[in-house]
Design a protein around this motif. Structure first.
Motif, short mmCIF file in Angstrom:
data_model
loop_
_atom_site.label_atom_id
_atom_site.label_comp_id
_atom_site.label_asym_id
_atom_site.label_seq_id
_atom_site.Cartn_x
_atom_site.Cartn_y
_atom_site.Cartn_z
N ILE A 138 10.66 -23.36 -39.22
CA ILE A 138 10.86 -24.74 -39.69
C ILE A 138 11.36 -24.74 -41.13
O ILE A 138 12.28 -25.51 -41.49
CB ILE A 138 9.55 -25.54 -39.56
CG1 ILE A 138 9.23 -25.82 -38.09
CG2 ILE A 138 9.65 -26.87 -40.33
CD1 ILE A 138 7.87 -26.46 -37.86
N LYS A 139 10.79 -23.89 -41.97
CA LYS A 139 11.24 -23.81 -43.36
C LYS A 139 12.70 -23.39 -43.45
O LYS A 139 13.48 -23.94 -44.25
CB LYS A 139 10.35 -22.84 -44.13
CG LYS A 139 8.93 -23.33 -44.36
CD LYS A 139 8.08 -22.29 -45.08
CE LYS A 139 6.65 -22.77 -45.25
NZ LYS A 139 5.79 -21.74 -45.90
N ARG A 140 13.09 -22.41 -42.62
CA ARG A 140 14.48 -21.97 -42.64
C ARG A 140 15.41 -23.07 -42.12
O ARG A 140 16.51 -23.28 -42.66
CB ARG A 140 14.65 -20.71 -41.79
CG ARG A 140 13.94 -19.48 -42.36
CD ARG A 140 14.50 -18.20 -41.76
NE ARG A 140 14.38 -18.16 -40.31
CZ ARG A 140 13.33 -17.73 -39.65
NH1 ARG A 140 12.25 -17.30 -40.33
NH2 ARG A 140 13.31 -17.72 -38.33
N TYR A 141 14.95 -23.81 -41.09
CA TYR A 141 15.77 -24.90 -40.55
C TYR A 141 15.96 -26.01 -41.57
O TYR A 141 17.06 -26.55 -41.73
CB TYR A 141 15.11 -25.45 -39.28
CG TYR A 141 15.76 -26.71 -38.77
CD1 TYR A 141 16.94 -26.66 -38.02
CD2 TYR A 141 15.21 -27.97 -39.04
CE1 TYR A 141 17.56 -27.82 -37.57
CE2 TYR A 141 15.80 -29.13 -38.58
CZ TYR A 141 16.98 -29.05 -37.85
OH TYR A 141 17.60 -30.20 -37.41
N GLU A 142 14.90 -26.37 -42.27
CA GLU A 142 15.00 -27.45 -43.25
C GLU A 142 15.85 -27.05 -44.45
O GLU A 142 16.38 -27.91 -45.15
CB GLU A 142 13.60 -27.88 -43.69
CG GLU A 142 12.84 -28.58 -42.54
CD GLU A 142 11.44 -29.03 -42.94
OE1 GLU A 142 10.93 -28.52 -43.95
OE2 GLU A 142 10.86 -29.87 -42.21
N ALA A 143 15.99 -25.74 -44.66
CA ALA A 143 16.88 -25.28 -45.74
C ALA A 143 18.32 -25.17 -45.26
O ALA A 143 19.26 -25.19 -46.08
CB ALA A 143 16.40 -23.92 -46.26
N ASN A 144 18.54 -25.08 -43.92
CA ASN A 144 19.89 -24.94 -43.37
C ASN A 144 19.91 -25.54 -41.97
O ASN A 144 19.92 -24.83 -40.97
CB ASN A 144 20.30 -23.46 -43.34
CG ASN A 144 21.72 -23.28 -42.84
OD1 ASN A 144 22.52 -24.22 -42.79
ND2 ASN A 144 22.05 -22.04 -42.43
N SER A 145 19.93 -26.87 -41.89
CA SER A 145 19.81 -27.56 -40.60
C SER A 145 21.08 -27.51 -39.77
O SER A 145 21.09 -27.98 -38.63
CB SER A 145 19.42 -29.02 -40.84
OG SER A 145 20.40 -29.68 -41.64
N THR A 146 22.15 -26.95 -40.29
CA THR A 146 23.41 -26.88 -39.54
C THR A 146 23.51 -25.61 -38.70
O THR A 146 24.48 -25.45 -37.95
CB THR A 146 24.61 -26.95 -40.50
OG1 THR A 146 24.54 -25.86 -41.43
CG2 THR A 146 24.60 -28.27 -41.27
N ASP A 147 22.55 -24.71 -38.82
CA ASP A 147 22.59 -23.45 -38.08
C ASP A 147 22.07 -23.67 -36.66
O ASP A 147 20.87 -23.91 -36.46
CB ASP A 147 21.75 -22.40 -38.79
CG ASP A 147 21.88 -21.02 -38.17
OD1 ASP A 147 22.42 -20.92 -37.05
OD2 ASP A 147 21.43 -20.04 -38.80
N PRO A 148 22.93 -23.62 -35.63
CA PRO A 148 22.49 -23.91 -34.25
C PRO A 148 21.49 -22.88 -33.72
O PRO A 148 20.69 -23.19 -32.83
CB PRO A 148 23.78 -23.89 -33.44
CG PRO A 148 24.72 -23.05 -34.25
CD PRO A 148 24.36 -23.29 -35.69
#
Length: 381
Positions: A92-102
Motif C-alpha cells: 500500500i505504501k509503494r502504491y500510494e507513492a506510485n499509483s500509476t504502476d499497474p
C-alpha cells in the motif's frame, strides 16, 4: 519472523494490562506439559487453578509453598495473517507513492485475495502467583492470577470494489478479553465410610475487561487492541472434590459457579458479549511416586464471544515420570471436542533439586504457527 515477534510482544503486554495476574488459560508449566490437565493431579500449591479440593492433598513434610511467578503464552495464526497484512501494508505504501504502476494494483488484489476467509489470529497470555499453607484442620491457598486473549478477524471487500477503495474499506475486527481474580482456596481432607475424600471451595473476586475495535487493514496493528475498554467486577465461587483410593484418584471441579457476562463497546459492526460460563470438569488419575497418568474431561463447553464460532470443550491426557524428585519429564495431548482448535501435543521438564525449589518448563504445538510456552518457579518447605 515479524509475525512471531508481534504476537510474542502482544502476549507479553497481556500479562500487565489485565491487572497483575487469571482464568480461562492456566499458567502452570507442569499441567500445561501434561496436556493442560490438573483437576485430579495438581499439587496443593497449584490447586486453586484447577480444583480447590487439592489444596488439602499434600505430603506430611509440606508446611508452606510459594509460587512466583507462573507465566504462559499461546499464539495461533494458522494462515499467517499477520505476515500477510504486514506485506500488504508495505505494498500500500509503494502504491500510494506510485499509483500509476499497474503491477502494484495486481499485487494489492492478490494480497487481499489471500486474506479472504483466513482463520482468526489469536494471541493469549496468563500469569499467576500463590502462597499455600497446608494444615490438617483446614488447608489454605491465597492466589492471584490473570488471563487475556486477543482475536483478530479479517473482513476483505470483493475485487470489484477496485483499488484503492478495496483496501481502504477492508477491515480487521479486533476483539479482546482480559480477566483477573484474587481468591482464597479452602479445603479439608477427611474419611467417610472408610473412604478418603477432600472437599474445597474458593471464594474470589473477579475483574473482567473487554476491548473491541474495527480498523482498516492499512492501519491494523494487533498491539493496539486495548484502545477501547469496558470493565466489570464480580464475586464468584469455585467448588471441588476428590476421592483418593490407594494410587487412584477421581475428581470433579466446578469453576465460576455464578455465570458472568460483559458487553464490549459498540463498534462499526455493533457490540459483542463475552460469557464466563460455569465450567464443570471431571478427572481420573493413577499416581505413584515415580509415575502419574491422568485424564481431564470438560463436561461443559466454553462459549466466549457472542457472534463468533469460538466455542471450545476439551478432552486432555497427560503423563509424568519423576526421577527421585529431582527431574520430571512430562507429555500430553489435548482434543477440542468442538473442533474450534486443532489438537495439540504438549511436553515439558521439571527440575526440583532437593525438592525445595521447582523450576518447570512446558511447550505445546498444534501445527505451523500454533504454539505456546509456559514456565513456573515454586518453593516448598
Amino acid at each position: 519472523m515479524k509475525q512471531l515477534i508481534k504476537l510474542s510482544v502482544v502476549s507479553g503486554l497481556l500479562f500487565f494490562t489485565t491487572q497483575p495476574f487469571a482464568a480461562s488459560g492456566i499458567a502452570d508449566a507442569r499441567g500445561n506439559a501434561m496436556g493442560n490437565t490438573g483437576v485430579s493431579t495438581a499439587d496443593y500449591l497449584l490447586a486453586p487453578f484447577y480444583n480447590p479440593a487439592l489444596t488439602a492433598v499434600y505430603r506430611d513434610s509440606d508446611t508452606v509453598g510459594i509460587l512466583f511467578p507462573a507465566i504462559g503464552a499461546n499464539v495461533r495464526d494458522t494462515d499467517k495473517t499477520i505476515d500477510s497484512i504486514d506485506d500488504l501494508q508495505d505494498t500500500i505504501k509503494r502504491y500510494e507513492a506510485n499509483s500509476t504502476d499497474p503491477t502494484l494494483v495486481d499485487d494489492l488484489n492478490r494480497q487481499l485475495n489471500a486474506l479472504e476467509g483466513n482463520k482468526p489470529v489469536v494471541a493469549s497470555g496468563g500469569a499467576g502467583a500463590a502462597v499455600a499453607i497446608p494444615l490438617n484442620v483446614l488447608s489454605m491457598n491465597v492466589f492471584i492470577r490473570g488471563y487475556a486473549e486477543v482475536l483478530a478477524f479479517p473482513d476483505i471487500q470483493p475485487e470489484s470494489a477496485g483499488i484503492p477503495a478495496r483496501y481502504q474499506t477492508s477491515t480487521v475486527d479486533m476483539i479482546a478479553f482480559g480477566y483477573s481474580e484474587f481468591g482464597v482456596a479452602l479445603a479439608k481432607r477427611f474419611s467417610f465410610g472408610g473412604q478418603d475424600f477432600a472437599l474445597g471451595i474458593t471464594p474470589k473476586f473477579q475483574d473482567m475487561k473487554t476491548y473491541k475495535q474495527v480498523v482498516s487493514v492499512e492501519d491494523f496493528d494487533i498491539s493496539d487492541y486495548d484502545q477501547s475498554e469496558t470493565s466489570k467486577t464480580a464475586f464468584n465461587l469455585d467448588l471441588g472434590a476428590v476421592w483418593l483410593y490407594q494410587q487412584f484418584r477421581a475428581a470433579i471441579a466446578v469453576k465460576d459457579l455464578i455465570s458472568q457476562s460483559i458487553d464490549t463497546v459498540v463498534a462499526v459492526n455493533g457490540s459483542n458479549q463475552y460469557k464466563l460460563d460455569t465450567q464443570v470438569t471431571v478427572s481420573g488419575a493413577y499416581t505413584m511416586d515415580y509415575f502419574v497418568a491422568t485424564v481431564d474431561w470438560d463436561l461443559t463447553d466454553q462459549s466466549r464471544f457472542s457472534g463468533y464460532a469460538d466455542d471450545t470443550q476439551f478432552l486432555r491426557f497427560g503423563v509424568e515420570g519423576n526421577a527421585f524428585d529431582w527431574v520430571q519429564l512430562r507429555a500430553g495431548y489435548q482434543f477440542d471436542l468442538e473442533d474450534t482448535l486443532d489438537d495439540s501435543l504438549t511436553a515439558g521438564v521439571g527440575i526440583s533439586p532437593g525438592d525445595l525449589v521447582s523450576l518447570d518448563f512446558a511447550g505445546n504445538y498444534a501445527g505451523d504457527n500454533q504454539f505456546g510456552l509456559s514456565a513456573n518457579l515454586a518453593f516448598t518447605f
